[in-house]
Design an enzyme around this catalytic site. Structure first.
Site, PDB file in Angstrom:
ATOM      1  N   LYS B 123      44.863  45.714  44.009  1.00  0.00           N
ATOM      2  CA  LYS B 123      45.186  44.413  43.431  1.00  0.00           C
ATOM      3  C   LYS B 123      46.708  44.307  43.270  1.00  0.00           C
ATOM      4  O   LYS B 123      47.351  45.258  42.801  1.00  0.00           O
ATOM      5  CB  LYS B 123      44.487  44.346  42.069  1.00  0.00           C
ATOM      6  N   SER B 199      38.865  38.255  38.592  1.00  0.00           N
ATOM      7  CA  SER B 199      40.206  38.137  39.094  1.00  0.00           C
ATOM      8  C   SER B 199      40.521  39.069  40.260  1.00  0.00           C
ATOM      9  O   SER B 199      41.483  38.821  40.980  1.00  0.00           O
ATOM     10  CB  SER B 199      41.198  38.390  37.957  1.00  0.00           C
ATOM     11  N   SER B 223      36.160  41.020  35.975  1.00  0.00           N
ATOM     12  CA  SER B 223      37.049  40.831  37.126  1.00  0.00           C
ATOM     13  C   SER B 223      36.879  41.826  38.263  1.00  0.00           C
ATOM     14  O   SER B 223      37.436  41.637  39.337  1.00  0.00           O
ATOM     15  CB  SER B 223      38.502  40.841  36.652  1.00  0.00           C
TER      16      SER B 223
END
EC number: 3.5.1.4
Lengths: 537, 537
Positions: B123, B199, B223
């Protein structure tokens, strides 16, 4: 100061509980400076023998039923009542509960739990079902304990112990001494002119007087280790979340910058280990899911132990007896091939204190002042000192976030600092040997330097204080070449006119390991004690 | 919206990295709704074979040197570039770094570390040394990564992996979708009309597209689990403090009411376990002392597993495909003597959300709005929705303390609730089987219900999402007898006109165990998968 009705209510409960155990005893008036000889004049030989046993011995004799729970409980109740009359450490004895429970345990066909029949004293703050829980604030003197105390449940229902006494703590429960507007001042059993320490000072004095074989205290800045050190016993602050919080209510629930730790005070190292094993053996994390599910682990120490010695934190130099105790151990260990001794370099311990103190009082003490006001009580000397700290100011949320970020950075820096001690030989220091404070138990109202203990609270390192020797009037002379290195150092130096001010005072030291190395901390202290047995009193 | 200069800078970095890997490819225009067939038309057979291996197979072939690190890295770089062109999930590929490192690893006489040569995507938020770390905020698009990322160090230096891609996250990194003013929207590889989730939606889409064999995501409310569920892969949120925080900077450092967790996304359960074992095998807690020193433990499951099934959380009823997937597993397990199936009763999950959401934004979103403003960018749809939540209001310190106290009480209550499931047979539920959300991947900008995942963040329970089946147009018909049980339920019901809106969408479920029972969570899912293998696609 403080509502007289409420105070009277608390004192009545205390006095009734003491009188029921030890009515009509005559003590010297005035009391001697050192009251440790008094039990010999009041207790009978059996009571003296029972209360003289080491905690582990006692547990063995209770398990084998050589001693009955009832006789042991009654002996400690009596000696604890005597402690109250000489050093003022009890908020309430629990004779009814304890003797009933002792009789019940004696009636069982087999002993139950690893602490079967062992009397245990607890800091008042932790609460007791059905009793008032005042937390040393006048306003709370009619506040009934609401939630059941899980620590009590574990100790009694799972370990088989008997809770028999509740002990004093200071106003705000944030002094390294013990004095409050309800019960007054707790003094040191070795020297009544000195403090017993705090905030678990009732425990320190009681266990130090051998009025309890095991005490439960709390430590968010030194509150177990300092009273243990002052009173010549052992006090262990584990890593946070290894021992469960009690059910009693603190001043501020939900403030989590520095986590308070619950831990044992005992007359011996084996007593400390006994508690940790017994407690963790119950798997307390099942019922208290915020605890870390780590049992008490068997560990293998390195063949050679590398000990970092912190002679001073670079801000306040310890008094002569402390430095002498350190030298005593270090000289002995240096000549022992099982130990390597290096110096420990303290880094930014003053910065650590600033963060720590701010996180104790995110609101700058507003809540504390409200509670004092609502009980119509004045701040005591050390509360005033707290409120005057430069970090005592109201904060925004964002300022509190920044403090926590600074705390996290400090922790990361210090961890790296520790690992760096192994840079050359791949063997970082195994433990730090350090003072517990910059002197022995200070005279009353002078305990204004926390860093030697609070440092390890912010860092969440387990640490234990242990007795090494006593103040010696010929060896511990004042340092005539002294030059102050800080304002706090100058203040501390002023507290040492000479050894005569600390007559009979225990001299203790502290051993510190890395976060979650609780078992290692205890094991290394065993090794140090075994290696230096001849040196210590 | 948002400074065009800064955005252009970020896009230039991304596009250059993609073009260097996959220049001049021609794709269908418009793209099909389901883009999972596209790699077959672009990649060569070797690349398809490599990217088709399961993570564990890949690691074995890399360790045995049947495959070179270079060939594997290049194949995944290419497939990841294709993922970017079809679902928009990449912020930056790292071909230079990754290929150089692959060649270096290939040059070593022996494989190094448990993930030798495995390409891993991360990420963007986690940062990468020397690269920009924008955290999905426009204002940060020229912010160089400052601290080294410890997660990257562990993955590469200790485990032998190769970080080769950085992936998209939403504005604020607090949506269960992925869309921001820099890179735009990440879509679902199975159905571009649906969200990839968030996310960690870049990871979900990329791993779901088989453009990465292992992705690292973060999860403070779902997420990791939600994008994994939406994209038909596995996503594991461990207990907090088992996997270390990355070096990248979050929006608010020092806000600690709900702890974000780092964890893996992988195409298989064995890929998840592979990461956990490899990572914890490096003893990361030595360097990152805030971690809990628990290795990946071998555990013994009870002979009969007791599974609590949560059909609904009592606030929002799941869509037909989710309920069908639950029934599928439950019916199979009910007839299996190794399982006992009971209903799980959700208690006060709405209250849990209120506390959780308030603790996400102690300041009511002030900091978030400042950061948006400073980048001259507008809040996107789901950011607006967040800012409109009733818990979004400025708070005093005392109000935050009260929230944390409420959180602690809720945790204690829920733990007791769990233990109570064993009141009659002394066998509390071993795991909860539950939806991951109230439907499959929703259409864009509609992911407004977090409770099925955020519940376990507040409680700090490990949980894993896993694929069960696909939406079936004949089986998953709309519930015609529907009556709303809440406003949120009505909204959710409106998102399901019928199965045709969810063509090809994966249907996933979630398995939850108690705090620190990470190993148990994985082991039970193994048992469930083995027992229901025939049922699942």
């Amino acid at each position: 100061m403080g509502s007289p009705v409420l105070i009277e209510k608390a004192l009545k409960i205390r006095d009734a509980s003491i009188d029921s155990v030890l009515p009509g005893v005559t003590l010297p008036d005035p009391l001697p400076q050192n009251v440790q000889g008094i039990p010999d004049t009041i207790l009978n030989p059996e009571e003296l023998q029972i209360t003289g046993y080491d905690t582990l011995q006692l547990v063995k004799k209770l398990a084998s039923r050589e001693l009955s729970c009832e006789s042991v409980t009654k002996a400690f109740l009596k000696r604890a009542a005597l402690a109250q009359k000489t050093v003022n450490c009890i908020t309430e004895l629990l004779p009814e509960h304890a003797i009933k429970r002792a009789k019940y345990l004696d009636s069982l066909p087999h002993p139950t739990g690893p602490l079967h029949g062992l009397p245990i004293s607890i800091k008042e703050q932790f609460g007791f079902e059905g009793k008032i829980n005042n937390n040393a604030f006048v306003v709370n003197c009619d506040r009934q304990q609401i939630p059941a105390c899980t620590l009590n449940t574990v100790l009694e229902d799972h370990c088989g112990a008997i809770i028999f006494a509740r002990t004093c703590q200071p106003q705000s429960v944030m002094h390294l001494e013990t004095n409050n507007n309800i019960y007054g001042r707790t003094v040191n059993p070795y020297n009544r002119k000195l403090t017993a320490g705090g905030s678990s000072g009732g425990e320190g004095a009681l266990v130090g007087f051998r009025g309890s074989p095991l005490g439960m205290g709390g430590d968010i800045g030194g509150s177990i280790r300092v009273p243990a050190a002052n009173c010549g016993i052992y006090g262990f602050k584990p890593t946070p979340f290894r021992v469960g919080n009690p059910g009693g209510m603190g001043l501020i629930v939900g403030q989590e910058g520095i986590i308070g730790c619950i831990g044992p005070l005992a007359p011996s190292l084996s007593g400390i280990e006994l508690f940790m094993k017994a407690y963790l053996g119950t798997e307390p994390w099942i019922k208290e899911s915020y605890l870390t599910p780590l049992p008490w682990r068997q560990i293998q120490l390195p063949k050679k132990l590398k000990i970092g010695v912190m002679w001073s934190d670079g801000i306040v130099k310890p008094h002569p007896p402390i430095t002498r105790a350190l030298s005593l151990l270090v000289n002995s260990l240096k000549s022992n091939p099982a130990f390597e001794i290096v110096d420990w370099e303290p880094i930014d311990h003053d910065k650590c204190w600033d963060i720590t103190c701010a996180l104790y009082w995110e609101d700058g003490g507003r809540r504390l002042q409200e509670v004092l006001r609502s009980g119509d009580e004045e701040p005591l000397e050390l509360t005033k000192w707290l409120l005057e700290q430069p970090t005592m100011k109201p904060r925004t949320l964002e300022e509190v976030w920044a403090l926590k970020a600074a705390r996290n950075s400090y922790r990361a820096m210090y961890n790296q600092h520790w690992l760096n001690t192994g840079r050359e030989d791949s063997h970082p220091v195994d433990a730090i040997l350090s003072p517990v404070g910059p002197g022995c138990a200070p005279p009353h109202d002078q305990s204004k330097y926390w860093n030697y203990t609070s440092q390890w609270n912010l860092l969440e390192y387990p640490s234990i204080s242990f007795p090494v020797t006593k103040v010696d009037s010929s060896l511990d002379v004042r340092d005539s070449s002294y030059r102050p290195i800080s304002k706090a150092d100058e203040f501390n130096h002023g507290l040492y006119p000479g050894p005569e001010a600390y007559e009979d005072a225990p001299v203790s030291l502290q051993l510190i390991t890395r976060r979650y190395e609780d078992e290692k901390c205890i094991e290394i202290l065993k090794q140090i004690e075994a290696a230096t047995h001849d040196l210590r009193n």
